[in-house]
Design a protein around this motif. Structure first.
Motif, PDB file in Angstrom:
ATOM      1  N   PRO A 170       0.821  -1.383   0.071  1.00  0.00           N
ATOM      2  CA  PRO A 170      -0.015  -0.029  -0.132  1.00  0.00           C
ATOM      3  C   PRO A 170       0.822   1.273  -0.095  1.00  0.00           C
ATOM      4  CG  PRO A 170       0.184  -0.897   2.300  1.00  0.00           C
ATOM      5  CD  PRO A 170       1.139  -1.941   1.448  1.00  0.00           C
ATOM      6  N   VAL A 171       1.592   1.663  -1.169  1.00  0.00           N
ATOM      7  CA  VAL A 171       2.705   2.723  -1.257  1.00  0.00           C
ATOM      8  C   VAL A 171       1.957   3.970  -0.947  1.00  0.00           C
ATOM      9  CG1 VAL A 171       4.080   3.527  -2.804  1.00  0.00           C
ATOM     10  CG2 VAL A 171       3.786   1.365  -3.034  1.00  0.00           C
ATOM     11  N   PRO A 172       2.653   4.786  -0.008  1.00  0.00           N
ATOM     12  CA  PRO A 172       2.190   6.271   0.184  1.00  0.00           C
ATOM     13  C   PRO A 172       2.229   6.993  -0.815  1.00  0.00           C
ATOM     14  CG  PRO A 172       3.823   5.375   1.804  1.00  0.00           C
ATOM     15  CD  PRO A 172       3.760   4.222   0.705  1.00  0.00           C
ATOM     16  N   THR A 173       1.294   7.819  -0.855  1.00  0.00           N
ATOM     17  CA  THR A 173       1.262   8.894  -1.957  1.00  0.00           C
ATOM     18  C   THR A 173       1.969  10.049  -1.484  1.00  0.00           C
ATOM     19  OG1 THR A 173      -1.061   8.645  -2.295  1.00  0.00           O
ATOM     20  CG2 THR A 173      -0.077  10.843  -3.105  1.00  0.00           C
ATOM     21  N   VAL A 174       3.289  10.256  -2.357  1.00  0.00           N
ATOM     22  CA  VAL A 174       4.314  11.301  -1.888  1.00  0.00           C
ATOM     23  C   VAL A 174       3.851  12.610  -2.582  1.00  0.00           C
ATOM     24  CG1 VAL A 174       6.631  12.077  -2.539  1.00  0.00           C
ATOM     25  CG2 VAL A 174       5.974   9.545  -2.308  1.00  0.00           C
ATOM     26  N   VAL A 175       3.891  13.740  -1.638  1.00  0.00           N
ATOM     27  CA  VAL A 175       3.449  15.113  -2.187  1.00  0.00           C
ATOM     28  C   VAL A 175       4.631  15.890  -1.804  1.00  0.00           C
ATOM     29  CG1 VAL A 175       1.960  16.901  -1.470  1.00  0.00           C
ATOM     30  CG2 VAL A 175       1.207  14.440  -1.275  1.00  0.00           C
ATOM     31  N   ILE A 176       5.121  16.662  -2.989  1.00  0.00           N
ATOM     32  CA  ILE A 176       6.290  17.678  -2.688  1.00  0.00           C
ATOM     33  C   ILE A 176       5.820  18.893  -3.385  1.00  0.00           C
ATOM     34  CG2 ILE A 176       7.913  15.785  -3.137  1.00  0.00           C
ATOM     35  CD1 ILE A 176       8.282  16.383  -5.949  1.00  0.00           C
ATOM     36  N   GLY A 177       6.677  19.846  -2.940  1.00  0.00           N
ATOM     37  CA  GLY A 177       6.587  21.190  -3.566  1.00  0.00           C
ATOM     38  C   GLY A 177       6.923  21.492  -5.097  1.00  0.00           C
ATOM     39  N   ALA A 178       6.325  22.489  -5.760  1.00  0.00           N
ATOM     40  CA  ALA A 178       6.683  22.658  -7.349  1.00  0.00           C
ATOM     41  C   ALA A 178       7.946  22.949  -7.503  1.00  0.00           C
ATOM     42  CB  ALA A 178       5.735  23.597  -7.668  1.00  0.00           C
ATOM     43  N   MET A 179       8.684  23.433  -6.662  1.00  0.00           N
ATOM     44  CA  MET A 179      10.148  23.743  -6.527  1.00  0.00           C
ATOM     45  C   MET A 179      10.854  23.002  -5.854  1.00  0.00           C
ATOM     46  SD  MET A 179       9.676  26.188  -8.791  1.00  0.00           S
ATOM     47  CE  MET A 179      11.170  26.773  -8.918  1.00  0.00           C
ATOM     48  N   ALA A 180      10.633  21.705  -5.369  1.00  0.00           N
ATOM     49  CA  ALA A 180      11.494  20.821  -4.569  1.00  0.00           C
ATOM     50  C   ALA A 180      12.803  20.607  -5.270  1.00  0.00           C
ATOM     51  CB  ALA A 180      10.653  19.425  -4.470  1.00  0.00           C
ATOM     52  N   ARG A 210       2.564  26.472  -1.059  1.00  0.00           N
ATOM     53  CA  ARG A 210       1.266  27.006  -0.756  1.00  0.00           C
ATOM     54  C   ARG A 210       0.484  26.055  -0.059  1.00  0.00           C
ATOM     55  NH1 ARG A 210      -1.451  29.627  -5.710  1.00  0.00           N
ATOM     56  NH2 ARG A 210      -2.885  30.241  -4.144  1.00  0.00           N
ATOM     57  N   PRO A 211       0.599  26.401   1.553  1.00  0.00           N
ATOM     58  CA  PRO A 211      -0.205  25.344   2.429  1.00  0.00           C
ATOM     59  C   PRO A 211      -1.669  25.260   2.189  1.00  0.00           C
ATOM     60  CG  PRO A 211       0.462  27.388   3.541  1.00  0.00           C
ATOM     61  CD  PRO A 211       0.990  27.564   2.035  1.00  0.00           C
ATOM     62  N   GLU A 212      -2.447  26.280   1.738  1.00  0.00           N
ATOM     63  CA  GLU A 212      -3.760  26.211   1.571  1.00  0.00           C
ATOM     64  C   GLU A 212      -4.119  25.078   0.363  1.00  0.00           C
ATOM     65  OE1 GLU A 212      -2.618  29.403  -1.251  1.00  0.00           O
ATOM     66  OE2 GLU A 212      -2.067  28.619   0.560  1.00  0.00           O
ATOM     67  N   LEU A 213      -3.214  25.095  -0.497  1.00  0.00           N
ATOM     68  CA  LEU A 213      -3.405  24.415  -1.667  1.00  0.00           C
ATOM     69  C   LEU A 213      -2.863  22.763  -1.425  1.00  0.00           C
ATOM     70  CD1 LEU A 213      -2.088  26.204  -4.551  1.00  0.00           C
ATOM     71  CD2 LEU A 213      -4.471  25.954  -4.052  1.00  0.00           C
ATOM     72  N   LEU A 214      -1.932  22.526  -0.555  1.00  0.00           N
ATOM     73  CA  LEU A 214      -1.703  21.385   0.138  1.00  0.00           C
ATOM     74  C   LEU A 214      -2.771  20.702   1.022  1.00  0.00           C
ATOM     75  CD1 LEU A 214       0.409  19.112   0.890  1.00  0.00           C
ATOM     76  CD2 LEU A 214       1.158  20.624   2.825  1.00  0.00           C
ATOM     77  N   ARG A 215      -3.388  21.586   1.773  1.00  0.00           N
ATOM     78  CA  ARG A 215      -4.535  21.102   2.621  1.00  0.00           C
ATOM     79  C   ARG A 215      -5.675  20.513   1.829  1.00  0.00           C
ATOM     80  NH1 ARG A 215      -5.620  22.423   7.897  1.00  0.00           N
ATOM     81  NH2 ARG A 215      -4.057  24.097   7.647  1.00  0.00           N
ATOM     82  N   ASP A 216      -5.986  21.360   0.729  1.00  0.00           N
ATOM     83  CA  ASP A 216      -6.925  20.906  -0.243  1.00  0.00           C
ATOM     84  C   ASP A 216      -6.597  19.713  -0.789  1.00  0.00           C
ATOM     85  OD1 ASP A 216      -8.670  23.216   0.163  1.00  0.00           O
ATOM     86  OD2 ASP A 216      -8.011  24.280  -1.471  1.00  0.00           O
ATOM     87  N   LEU A 217      -5.269  19.542  -1.330  1.00  0.00           N
ATOM     88  CA  LEU A 217      -4.888  18.333  -2.001  1.00  0.00           C
ATOM     89  C   LEU A 217      -4.811  17.143  -0.941  1.00  0.00           C
ATOM     90  CD1 LEU A 217      -3.217  16.825  -4.349  1.00  0.00           C
ATOM     91  CD2 LEU A 217      -1.111  17.491  -3.417  1.00  0.00           C
ATOM     92  N   LEU A 218      -4.360  17.192   0.187  1.00  0.00           N
ATOM     93  CA  LEU A 218      -4.391  16.073   1.074  1.00  0.00           C
ATOM     94  C   LEU A 218      -5.800  15.646   1.481  1.00  0.00           C
ATOM     95  CD1 LEU A 218      -1.602  17.080   3.547  1.00  0.00           C
ATOM     96  CD2 LEU A 218      -1.363  15.771   1.716  1.00  0.00           C
ATOM     97  N   ALA A 219      -6.755  16.500   1.430  1.00  0.00           N
ATOM     98  CA  ALA A 219      -8.281  15.872   1.608  1.00  0.00           C
ATOM     99  C   ALA A 219      -8.769  15.172   0.512  1.00  0.00           C
ATOM    100  CB  ALA A 219      -9.106  17.462   1.847  1.00  0.00           C
ATOM    101  N   SER A 220      -8.017  15.121  -0.691  1.00  0.00           N
ATOM    102  CA  SER A 220      -8.402  14.352  -1.712  1.00  0.00           C
ATOM    103  C   SER A 220      -7.856  13.038  -1.702  1.00  0.00           C
ATOM    104  CB  SER A 220      -8.117  15.147  -3.042  1.00  0.00           C
ATOM    105  OG  SER A 220      -6.892  15.374  -3.243  1.00  0.00           O
ATOM    106  N   ILE A 221      -6.867  12.965  -0.899  1.00  0.00           N
ATOM    107  CA  ILE A 221      -6.146  11.662  -1.010  1.00  0.00           C
ATOM    108  C   ILE A 221      -6.511  10.777  -0.021  1.00  0.00           C
ATOM    109  CG2 ILE A 221      -3.726  10.667  -0.778  1.00  0.00           C
ATOM    110  CD1 ILE A 221      -2.578  13.362  -1.955  1.00  0.00           C
ATOM    111  N   ASP A 222      -6.655   9.601  -0.519  1.00  0.00           N
ATOM    112  CA  ASP A 222      -6.826   8.295   0.586  1.00  0.00           C
ATOM    113  C   ASP A 222      -5.384   7.624   1.007  1.00  0.00           C
ATOM    114  OD1 ASP A 222      -9.655   8.897   0.478  1.00  0.00           O
ATOM    115  OD2 ASP A 222      -9.947   7.521  -1.263  1.00  0.00           O
TER     116      ASP A 222
END
Length: 458
Positions: A170-180, A210-222
């Protein structure tokens, strides 16, 4: 021993010659690869040569292909010099020739790593008791942190990645910044997560997630998530808003927050810059270099993980003849056999102390501000970033950025690298060296503007 004395004397003369001139020699006059190669005899010798004679040949052949990256006007990458105390300590490391893998092979080095790791955590405001592995650089520090994350997140799902690998996991979803940074992508490739599989969060005009966009994104990930934030964007020096990022990640039941702080995490050591990395202590793992802002010789960096068991699970190993566990230095790193690279880090911290590290960081930031002001005063130079740390990103008008970089390198006064920002070719000036002075900055900005004037016919 007579031969050893002659060898060490010859090495000392090379060091004296190099370090005595590094502040005034041309920083990086280009040398063609073929010319550099031609200085070395490429025939494997049948018969050996006297040791001191070999060092004589090396000293001659290495010139002029050495770059004065340890000098005060090398600004091309985030590259520190080497504090004299760290150079001396590094020589001691080579002389003692300790394998820092397990405690039984060098009890003294193992004890020193324990002390030095605790100092680093205290200085950077990270949780006491975190595991600290001394690695080659931020690349391997990131690999170590993400390996610990991979183990912990999958273990929470009932999967032993060490035994079963990633196939069917069950591989985790990896989330990074656009400028990583590119090293984060390399770590994802090495660990089987896949660089292209990572989900990117848009960044602001300075490269901050942008943390507000991170929050929205995380809400869509299971399922479990691994979030990689950044302290010190490589072009601008900007830091992700770590407190807000940690707030968003903390809302997840199964999540890990890693901070790539290769150079920017050192802002925590300077009271006037500490606010830039507020919230850093809330992460689960961190990567930070020592051969950048702490100014120790290559190589030296730290992989820091809040949960020592997660890091040990990723790297402990056992065989009939040896066991490398959580209590051993290499139970916290991707390597087994390795040199005692914590020794020069310890020496630098002992020499500078808390106040000295803060002064070093603050002084470099002040010099970067000076460089930005002097470059920005030129009518054909645009400074593209808010200078909050030690990075100055600038672009010429009426000239090609790469051509300007080559002209500056040919002049030899300083060295600046090229980059691009939102599609615009640019140059980057990074101030990271303990020996850089205000005079070095003015001398360098004058060389840059003079080269630009020549290119534009002014």
């Amino acid at each position: 021993m007579d031969d050893l004395d002659a060898v060490l004397d010859r090495a000392r003369r090379f060091a004296d010659d190099w370090l005595g001139a590094v502040g005034e020699r041309p920083v990086a006059v280009p040398v063609a690869d073929a010319d550099a190669r031609a200085r070395f005899d490429d025939r494997l010798p049948t018969h050996g040569r006297p040791a001191a004679e070999v060092l004589d040949e090396l000293a001659s052949a290495l010139e002029p292909g050495l770059v004065a990256s340890a000098g005060p006007r090398y600004f091309g990458f985030v590259t520190g010099g080497a504090l004299p105390v760290a150079v001396g300590a590094d020589w001691m490391v080579s002389a003692a020739d300790q394998n820092a893998a397990v405690r039984v092979m060098s009890p003294a080095v193992a004890a020193l790593e324990d002390v030095t790791g605790a100092w680093v955590c205290e200085l950077l405001g990270l949780p006491a008791g975190s595991a600290v592995g001394f690695v080659t650089g931020a690349q391997m520090a990131t690999v170590a942190g993400l390996a610990a994350a991979r183990h912990a997140l999958l273990a929470a799902q009932g999967w032993d990645v060490g035994a079963g690998g990633l196939a069917g996991a069950p591989v985790p979803t990896v989330v990074i910044g656009a400028m990583a940074h590119s090293t984060v992508l390399a770590a994802l490739r090495l660990l089987g997560f896949g660089a292209d599989r990572a989900v990117r969060v848009p960044a602001d005009d300075q490269g901050r997630m942008r943390p507000e966009l991170l929050r929205d994104l995380l809400a869509s990930i299971d399922g479990p998530v691994l979030v990689c934030a950044q302290a010190g964007q490589v072009d601008t020096g900007a830091c992700d808003p770590l407190d807000a990022v940690a707030d968003a990640v903390g809302e997840r039941a199964s999540a890990w927050l890693h901070v790539d702080g290769a150079f920017g995490l050192w802002a925590a050591a300077a009271p006037a810059r500490r606010h830039l990395v507020a919230g850093r202590e809330r992460a689960d793992s961190w990567a930070v270099d020592a051969h950048k802002w702490l100014n120790v010789p290559y190589d030296g960096a730290m992989a820091i993980v809040r949960d020592p068991a997660a890091l040990a699970a990723a790297f402990s190993s056992a065989a009939a003849y040896i066991t490398i566990g959580a209590g051993d230095p290499s139970g916290r790193t991707p390597e087994s056999s390795r040199r005692a690279r914590a020794v020069p880090i310890h020496a630098a911290l002992r020499h500078l102390g808390r106040d000295g590290v803060a002064d070093l960081v603050e002084r470099c930031c002040t010099l970067a501000r000076q460089a930005a002001d002097e470059l920005g005063a030129h009518p054909r130079i645009d400074v593209l970033n808010d200078v909050v740390l030690n990075q100055v990103l600038f672009a010429p008008r009426g000239a090609d950025a790469a051509e300007l970089s080559r002209a500056v390198a040919a002049d030899g006064t300083c060295w600046v690298g090229t980059s691009a920002w939102h599609g615009r070719p640019a140059l980057r000036l990074s101030v990271s060296n303990w020996s850089t002075t205000p005079a070095d900055i003015s001398r360098s900005t004058a060389a840059i503007t003079t080269a630009l004037d020549r290119l534009t016919g002014r």
